[in-house]
Design a protein around this motif. Structure first.
Motif, short mmCIF file in Angstrom:
data_model
loop_
_atom_site.label_atom_id
_atom_site.label_comp_id
_atom_site.label_asym_id
_atom_site.label_seq_id
_atom_site.Cartn_x
_atom_site.Cartn_y
_atom_site.Cartn_z
N LEU A 370 0.83 -1.20 0.00
CA LEU A 370 0.00 0.00 0.00
C LEU A 370 0.86 1.25 0.00
N ALA A 371 0.53 2.22 -0.87
CA ALA A 371 1.29 3.46 -0.96
C ALA A 371 0.34 4.61 -1.24
N VAL A 372 0.80 5.82 -0.96
CA VAL A 372 0.03 7.02 -1.28
C VAL A 372 0.44 7.48 -2.67
N ARG A 373 -0.54 7.58 -3.58
CA ARG A 373 -0.25 7.92 -4.98
C ARG A 373 -1.16 9.06 -5.44
N LYS A 374 -0.78 9.68 -6.56
CA LYS A 374 -1.61 10.69 -7.21
C LYS A 374 -2.61 9.98 -8.11
N VAL A 375 -3.89 10.13 -7.79
CA VAL A 375 -4.93 9.35 -8.47
C VAL A 375 -6.02 10.28 -9.00
N LEU A 376 -6.53 9.95 -10.19
CA LEU A 376 -7.67 10.70 -10.73
C LEU A 376 -8.67 9.74 -11.33
#
Length: 412
Positions: A370-376
């Protein structure tokens, strides 16, 4: 002898029938030059400044601010030979041909003696009389829903702000609120009217299907930061929307059906070997969709510059009507409002529209962790007469892949 011509309201774009007068830049007696801006109007597509195709002296103004006039109606009268050159034997200057779309009507009647109009007199216009009021007062009346024709000006016939405010306020403050007293009515016209008609037509003509895709765009955002430091992007406002525009153009080449038109009249599907990319833009006058012509032939820096110019012009309400014609596919950037996604309505004459959502930090699984990503989120609405599920899915997947890994573009 004087040579009078009337300056008519032209069809400044395809199919326009009327326009609202936003402001008249001249007054009787003013000398004007060829192509000088004399009036600003709001059509069903945009605010437009109209230049006059002749030089001469303005003799009469035939419209007022806020008035809606039909295409072909006279706006003002001009004397193109105020010095009477043709009468004293001098060779008149070569007459300028009217600009494309502008017509004239020669006034054959002799000039009447001008008479002064008292300041307190109402101005005669087509359909009635409009009492005198300054532009800010007219705007206040429009905002408050007050009909100026029902008022009598307190300042020697001229309507003041106080007159409008009194008319808008309840007659007796202590009296119970009447139904509708906290409501105001604004005429449906101009850009908003045209947009509403187009959206209703599209919604009930083209069978809409909408698909959604969530994308990790962290690599795109990292590339954006690197490119901003590159010499070819100096002075360029590189936004995520520019990447989306490039991705749409590339993906449309692999799925040309999303860039086609359904021609009901001829019973044909028209495939376009070019992309006139529409960008939906919110403006004070309503939603407009100006186009980037031949966007598929542009590099990423060129698209970024075109987007910046397009949005700035639209925000100022100066988009010319011709810039909103003949689009092939559209992007609506709902992410600029912090919105994740939506179900956009296809613009008439097009096959698809892509909603580009907000880019947010979100938890995402990367290589099993699990990681924090830039998502749209992306949403694609398409016309099911032209685009079936497989084609729509393929196009949306291609756009998503190009945003998730811009390096994938070299495979196209």
């Amino acid at each position: 002898m004087p040579d009078f011509k009337q300056f008519l309201l032209a069809d400044t774009a395809e199919g326009l029938t009327e326009a609202e007068i936003l402001g008249v830049r001249v007054k009787p007696g003013d000398e004007v030059a060829v192509n000088q801006i004399v009036v600003e109007v709001e059509t069903a597509k945009a605010a437009v400044e109209l230049p006059i195709p002749w030089a001469g002296r303005i003799t009469e103004i035939l419209v007022t601010e806020g008035q809606t006039v039909e295409v072909g109606a006279p706006i003002l009268t001009i004397d193109v030979d105020p010095g009477g050159a043709s009468a004293n034997g001098s060779a008149p200057e070569e007459e300028m041909k009217p600009l494309v779309g502008y017509g004239s009507k020669t006034v054959t009647a002799k000039r009447r003696a001008r008479r002064e109009v008292a300041p307190e007199a109402p101005v005669a216009v087509k359909g009635g009389y409009v009492p005198l009021a300054k532009p800010p007062v007219r705007k206040l009346a429009k905002d408050l829903g007050v009909d100026l024709t029902t008022l009598t000006g307190s300042a020697e016939g001229v309507i003041t702000r106080e007159d409008v405010q009194r008319a808008a306020a309840p007659a007796t403050p202590a009296a119970p609120m009447q139904t509708g007293a906290r409501e105001r009515r604004v005429p449906i016209k101009g850009v908003r009217k045209a947009t509403a008609q187009a959206m209703v037509t599209s919604a009930f003509t083209a069978p809409h299907v909408t698909e959604f895709l969530t994308v990790d765009v962290t690599p795109m955002m990292e590339l954006r930061e690197r490119l901003k430091k590159h010499p070819s992007f100096q002075g360029v406002k590189l936004t995520p929307l520019a990447f989306a525009a490039k991705a749409v153009c590339l993906a449309a080449k692999r799925t040309p059906d999303v860039n086609a038109t359904w021609d009901e009249a001829t019973g044909e599907i028209v495939y376009k070997d070019y992309v006139h990319l529409g960008i939906a833009a919110a403006t004070p006058r309503g939603l407009v969709v100006p186009k980037i012509r031949d966007a598929d032939a542009m590099s990423l820096p060129e698209l970024a510059v075109a987007l910046e110019q397009l949005t700035a012009t639209a925000r100022d309400g100066k988009t010319p009507p011709e810039a909103m014609l003949h689009g092939t596919i559209t992007i609506t950037n709902v992410g600029v409002f912090g919105v994740d996604t939506g179900t956009p309505i296809i613009n008439p004459g097009e096959a698809a529209i892509l909603a580009f959502g907000a880019i947010k930090d979100m938890p995402w699984v990367v290589d099993g962790a699990l990681a924090v990503r830039k998502v749209l989120q992306l949403a694609l609405s398409f016309d099911h007469r032209l685009v079936d599920g497989q084609q729509g899915s393929q196009f949306l997947a291609d756009v998503g892949a190009l945003l998730a890994d811009p390096a994938f573009a070299i495979t196209y």
